[in-house]
Design a protein around this motif. Structure first.
Motif, PDB file in Angstrom:
ATOM      1  N   ASP A 114      -1.993  27.641 -19.556  1.00 45.72           N
ATOM      2  CA  ASP A 114      -1.276  28.427 -18.549  1.00 45.72           C
ATOM      3  C   ASP A 114      -0.320  27.574 -17.728  1.00 45.72           C
ATOM      4  N   THR A 115      -0.748  26.381 -17.321  1.00 51.44           N
ATOM      5  CA  THR A 115       0.129  25.555 -16.482  1.00 51.44           C
ATOM      6  C   THR A 115       1.314  25.026 -17.269  1.00 51.44           C
ATOM      7  N   LYS A 116       1.099  24.718 -18.541  1.00 54.66           N
ATOM      8  CA  LYS A 116       2.220  24.236 -19.345  1.00 54.66           C
ATOM      9  C   LYS A 116       3.316  25.287 -19.465  1.00 54.66           C
ATOM     10  N   GLN A 117       2.930  26.556 -19.476  1.00 53.46           N
ATOM     11  CA  GLN A 117       3.916  27.624 -19.577  1.00 53.46           C
ATOM     12  C   GLN A 117       4.572  27.929 -18.228  1.00 53.46           C
ATOM     13  N   ALA A 118       3.870  27.657 -17.149  1.00 53.06           N
ATOM     14  CA  ALA A 118       4.365  28.055 -15.831  1.00 53.06           C
ATOM     15  C   ALA A 118       5.382  27.089 -15.243  1.00 53.06           C
ATOM     16  N   TYR A 119       5.358  25.803 -15.658  1.00 51.08           N
ATOM     17  CA  TYR A 119       6.172  24.795 -14.984  1.00 51.08           C
ATOM     18  C   TYR A 119       7.034  24.018 -15.971  1.00 51.08           C
ATOM     19  N   ASP A 120       8.238  23.672 -15.514  1.00 56.22           N
ATOM     20  CA  ASP A 120       9.177  22.988 -16.405  1.00 56.22           C
ATOM     21  C   ASP A 120       9.720  21.688 -15.838  1.00 56.22           C
ATOM     22  N   THR A 121       9.284  21.290 -14.628  1.00 56.07           N
ATOM     23  CA  THR A 121       9.809  20.078 -13.996  1.00 56.07           C
ATOM     24  C   THR A 121       8.677  19.346 -13.293  1.00 56.07           C
ATOM     25  N   PHE A 122       8.551  18.036 -13.531  1.00 60.86           N
ATOM     26  CA  PHE A 122       7.567  17.197 -12.851  1.00 60.86           C
ATOM     27  C   PHE A 122       8.262  16.392 -11.753  1.00 60.86           C
ATOM     28  N   THR A 123       7.521  16.109 -10.675  1.00 64.96           N
ATOM     29  CA  THR A 123       8.063  15.277  -9.605  1.00 64.96           C
ATOM     30  C   THR A 123       7.057  14.234  -9.146  1.00 64.96           C
ATOM     31  N   VAL A 124       7.594  13.141  -8.601  1.00 65.86           N
ATOM     32  CA  VAL A 124       6.819  12.112  -7.911  1.00 65.86           C
ATOM     33  C   VAL A 124       7.423  11.988  -6.522  1.00 65.86           C
ATOM     34  N   ASP A 138       0.873  -1.170   0.000  1.00 66.73           N
ATOM     35  CA  ASP A 138       0.000   0.000   0.000  1.00 66.73           C
ATOM     36  C   ASP A 138       0.910   1.220   0.000  1.00 66.73           C
ATOM     37  N   ASN A 139       0.942   1.967  -1.112  1.00 64.57           N
ATOM     38  CA  ASN A 139       1.896   3.063  -1.259  1.00 64.57           C
ATOM     39  C   ASN A 139       1.230   4.313  -1.819  1.00 64.57           C
ATOM     40  N   VAL A 140       1.778   5.472  -1.431  1.00 64.62           N
ATOM     41  CA  VAL A 140       1.260   6.764  -1.876  1.00 64.62           C
ATOM     42  C   VAL A 140       2.276   7.417  -2.807  1.00 64.62           C
ATOM     43  N   PHE A 141       1.774   7.976  -3.914  1.00 67.88           N
ATOM     44  CA  PHE A 141       2.606   8.727  -4.856  1.00 67.88           C
ATOM     45  C   PHE A 141       1.968  10.097  -5.082  1.00 67.88           C
ATOM     46  N   ILE A 142       2.691  11.154  -4.699  1.00 75.83           N
ATOM     47  CA  ILE A 142       2.182  12.511  -4.864  1.00 75.83           C
ATOM     48  C   ILE A 142       2.846  13.145  -6.081  1.00 75.83           C
ATOM     49  N   LEU A 143       2.024  13.593  -7.031  1.00 75.41           N
ATOM     50  CA  LEU A 143       2.490  14.190  -8.270  1.00 75.41           C
ATOM     51  C   LEU A 143       2.504  15.713  -8.137  1.00 75.41           C
ATOM     52  N   ASP A 147      10.329  13.337 -16.783  1.00 79.30           N
ATOM     53  CA  ASP A 147      10.511  13.630 -15.351  1.00 79.30           C
ATOM     54  C   ASP A 147       9.656  12.733 -14.474  1.00 79.30           C
ATOM     55  N   MET A 148       8.527  12.242 -15.019  1.00 78.98           N
ATOM     56  CA  MET A 148       7.527  11.547 -14.211  1.00 78.98           C
ATOM     57  C   MET A 148       7.432  10.092 -14.658  1.00 78.98           C
ATOM     58  N   ARG A 149       8.452   9.295 -14.290  1.00 76.59           N
ATOM     59  CA  ARG A 149       8.517   7.872 -14.616  1.00 76.59           C
ATOM     60  C   ARG A 149       8.859   7.102 -13.347  1.00 76.59           C
ATOM     61  N   ILE A 150       7.936   6.232 -12.922  1.00 71.42           N
ATOM     62  CA  ILE A 150       8.123   5.454 -11.700  1.00 71.42           C
ATOM     63  C   ILE A 150       8.615   4.059 -12.081  1.00 71.42           C
ATOM     64  N   PRO A 151       9.863   3.733 -11.775  1.00 70.64           N
ATOM     65  CA  PRO A 151      10.356   2.378 -12.062  1.00 70.64           C
ATOM     66  C   PRO A 151       9.746   1.367 -11.095  1.00 70.64           C
ATOM     67  N   VAL A 152       9.306   0.243 -11.606  1.00 66.99           N
ATOM     68  CA  VAL A 152       8.807  -0.863 -10.770  1.00 66.99           C
ATOM     69  C   VAL A 152       9.711  -2.059 -11.032  1.00 66.99           C
ATOM     70  N   VAL A 153      10.480  -2.448 -10.013  1.00 70.55           N
ATOM     71  CA  VAL A 153      11.494  -3.487 -10.191  1.00 70.55           C
ATOM     72  C   VAL A 153      11.222  -4.643  -9.233  1.00 70.55           C
ATOM     73  N   SER A 154      11.765  -5.806  -9.564  1.00 71.00           N
ATOM     74  CA  SER A 154      11.495  -7.005  -8.771  1.00 71.00           C
ATOM     75  C   SER A 154      12.328  -7.077  -7.495  1.00 71.00           C
ATOM     76  N   ARG A 155      13.543  -6.568  -7.567  1.00 73.06           N
ATOM     77  CA  ARG A 155      14.428  -6.616  -6.413  1.00 73.06           C
ATOM     78  C   ARG A 155      15.189  -5.310  -6.323  1.00 73.06           C
ATOM     79  N   LYS A 156      15.681  -5.018  -5.155  1.00 74.90           N
ATOM     80  CA  LYS A 156      16.404  -3.768  -4.945  1.00 74.90           C
ATOM     81  C   LYS A 156      17.614  -3.671  -5.861  1.00 74.90           C
ATOM     82  N   SER A 157      18.214  -4.805  -6.157  1.00 72.00           N
ATOM     83  CA  SER A 157      19.422  -4.806  -6.981  1.00 72.00           C
ATOM     84  C   SER A 157      19.115  -4.883  -8.473  1.00 72.00           C
ATOM     85  N   SER A 158      17.808  -4.898  -8.830  1.00 74.21           N
ATOM     86  CA  SER A 158      17.445  -5.033 -10.238  1.00 74.21           C
ATOM     87  C   SER A 158      17.948  -3.838 -11.043  1.00 74.21           C
TER      88      SER A 158
END
Length: 509
Positions: free
Chosen positions: A222-232, A191-196, A325-336
């Motif tokens: 307007d929003t496309k002109q105001a912002y240049d970086t996306f975050t998760v 159960d995880n939260v992702f804030i965009l 900027d907004m790509r969430i990797p989903v991996v099987s193991r921490k070392s993947s």
């Protein structure tokens, strides 16, 4: 040139091109006091209404300090953020249904702040709106919020003092209320939260070419002109921490849009289905989809099943600028090893799950009710002489917008029409409403929400019960639009607010 300045220029250009826009000469931002004394006509103060006490409930206590923080968004980008407890997002709050929440806010910034508990049904005086439900918490001072976590679901908290700036700079965090009975959730392994969010970091103009490109008619110019970086969760691009999940497992992913731009997240084909929207469980019998559109202020929960691959990605629509900027990797193991080469499935309109795509399991009204109050809400754009762009409700800007006046027990119908050219995610405080129709067509499966994303030319019929006395905001959750006037109040006639907008406490809701 700062992107927000460029955005303002763009809006002015568009306003002239679109024409026929109402021009107001008397709007100068938020005024020190309302013109009609709407909030002072009742005989009971909101401070005397429905206080909640812990009793024998479990008490969950949180200390939240508003402070300035140098926040590293990526390897190359650091921002001077305003934070709760030194991180973006702020501390993740998680409680059980029925818990009594006690949150101590301490302000170590040099500006006033508050906390609004977005989506929560709570006593009016705990809603965190300066000038309406409390005075803004001054530098060096504290305030304690107390309420019962009655309704399980995904929520978030953020400052409502000058939100267009303070939320933009990072004053937000998640609040999850878990159900008492969890047996039905045993098939969900995590159960995880992702804030965009979006940030304005680059300071160079995109030039006229970028401005012309923004005239695509998607309501996001307007929003496309105001912002240049996306975050998760406060990180961008390769700085986004991989989500570890073995193949075949299913997780509940809770998405919150804390920004002012809509986002379309693309999932691996057949891996995702929507299970909740704005804290309300939905009928998920329609099965899986692969694109999730989430509006500013909206929360959507999905059940995500990891495909039988070492690594996959959940990412922004690749047709959107800054999508990488907004790509969430989903991996099987921490070392993947995670590869950047994942192709996101092409998007068709039929594959997009939106906030109104699924009916709610639990309705407010089983049949179309007869309203006691009907309010027609026209959302439009205008120019203010010497002030720039205005966003209006019924050709007025807050605090001169006509309120929705109700008495306790009323059934309220609101007809919302967007006659402007920008998207408006309209959020109602302190209540949930039922969406009955869109563009004149009744929904076979009505939707219960607290935010409705109204795009240009759209109109919705929504209904709610006036069952939570107070003075409640109803506003656009593109907070830049709210800051420029798109706010009104649900005003219960029997109560009044003892607070004032502006004044010595600089209350700016």
């Amino acid at each position: 040139m700062n992107r927000k300045i460029v955005g303002s220029i763009l809006i002015g250009v568009l306003a002239v091109m679109w024409g026929g826009i109402y021009i107001s000469s008397d709007f100068g931002g938020f005024k020190d006091e309302t013109s009609d004394d709407v909030m002072e006509q009742g005989n009971t103060s909101i401070l005397e209404v429905d206080a909640q006490e812990a009793g024998d409930r479990p008490v969950k206590t949180f200390d939240l300090t508003a402070q300035e923080t140098a926040w590293k968004i990526s390897q190359k980008k650091t921002v001077n953020a305003w934070t709760y407890n030194g991180s973006v997002p702020g501390e993740a709050l998680r409680v059980k249904e029925g818990d009594f929440v006690r949150a101590h806010l301490k302000n170590e910034l040099d500006v006033p702040v508050t906390i609004h508990w977005h989506g929560m049904i709570l006593p009016n005086r705990m809603d965190g709106v300066p000038g309406l439900t409390q005075d803004a918490v001054q530098p060096g001072e504290s305030f304690t919020y107390e309420f019962i976590a009655n309704d399980p679901g995904t929520y978030w908290y953020h400052s409502h003092q000058h939100s267009s700036k303070q939320v933009d700079r990072g004053l937000y965090g998640s609040l999850v209320i878990e159900e008492k009975e969890t047996e039905q959730k045993n098939d969900l392994n995590q159960d995880n939260v992702f804030i965009l969010d979006e940030w304005s970091i680059g300071q160079e103009s995109q030039g006229m070419g970028g401005m012309m490109g923004a005239m695509s008619g998607d309501g996001e110019a307007d929003t496309k002109q105001a912002y240049d970086t996306f975050t998760v969760n406060g990180k961008s691009g390769q700085a986004i921490e991989p989500f570890i999940m073995p193949e075949g497992e299913t997780a509940r992913l809770r998405f919150v849009n804390a920004g002012y731009q809509q986002h379309q997240l693309v999932f691996p084909e057949g891996s995702m289905k929507v299970i909740a929207n704005d804290g309300e469980a939905v009928d998920d019998s329609k099965g899986s989809t692969n694109v999730l559109e989430i509006a500013p202020g909206e929360r959507i929960d999905v059940a995500f099943t990891k495909p039988d691959k070492e690594s996959v990605v959940i990412g922004e629509n690749p047709n959107i600028e800054n999508a990488g900027d907004m790509r969430i990797p989903v991996v099987s193991r921490k070392s993947s090893d995670y590869s950047e080469d994942h192709d996101l499935t092409a998007i068709s309109d039929q594959s997009i799950a939106r906030g109104t795509s699924y009916g709610s399991e639990n309705l407010i009204f089983n049949e179309l009710p007869e309203p006691d109050v009907t309010y027609n809400m026209d959302l439009s754009m205008g120019m203010n002489m010497g002030e720039g762009m205005a966003f209006q409700i019924n050709q007025e800007t807050f605090p001169d917008t006509p309120p929705i006046q109700v008495e306790e027990g009323d059934v309220v119908k609101v007809n919302i029409q967007n006659s402007g050219r920008m998207n408006h995610p309209m959020h109602l405080h302190g209540h949930r409403f039922q969406v009955m129709s869109k563009n004149g067509n009744q929904y076979d499966e009505p939707i219960v929400k607290d935010l409705i994303h109204v795009k240009p030319g759209e109109n919705y019929e929504i209904y709610f019960k006036a069952n939570n006395k107070g003075e409640w905001l109803f506003h656009c959750h593109d907070n830049n639009h709210a800051d420029q006037g798109m706010v009104t109040i649900v005003d219960y006639k029997s109560v009044y607010s003892p607070f004032e907008i502006g004044g010595e406490n600089q209350n700016r809701p």
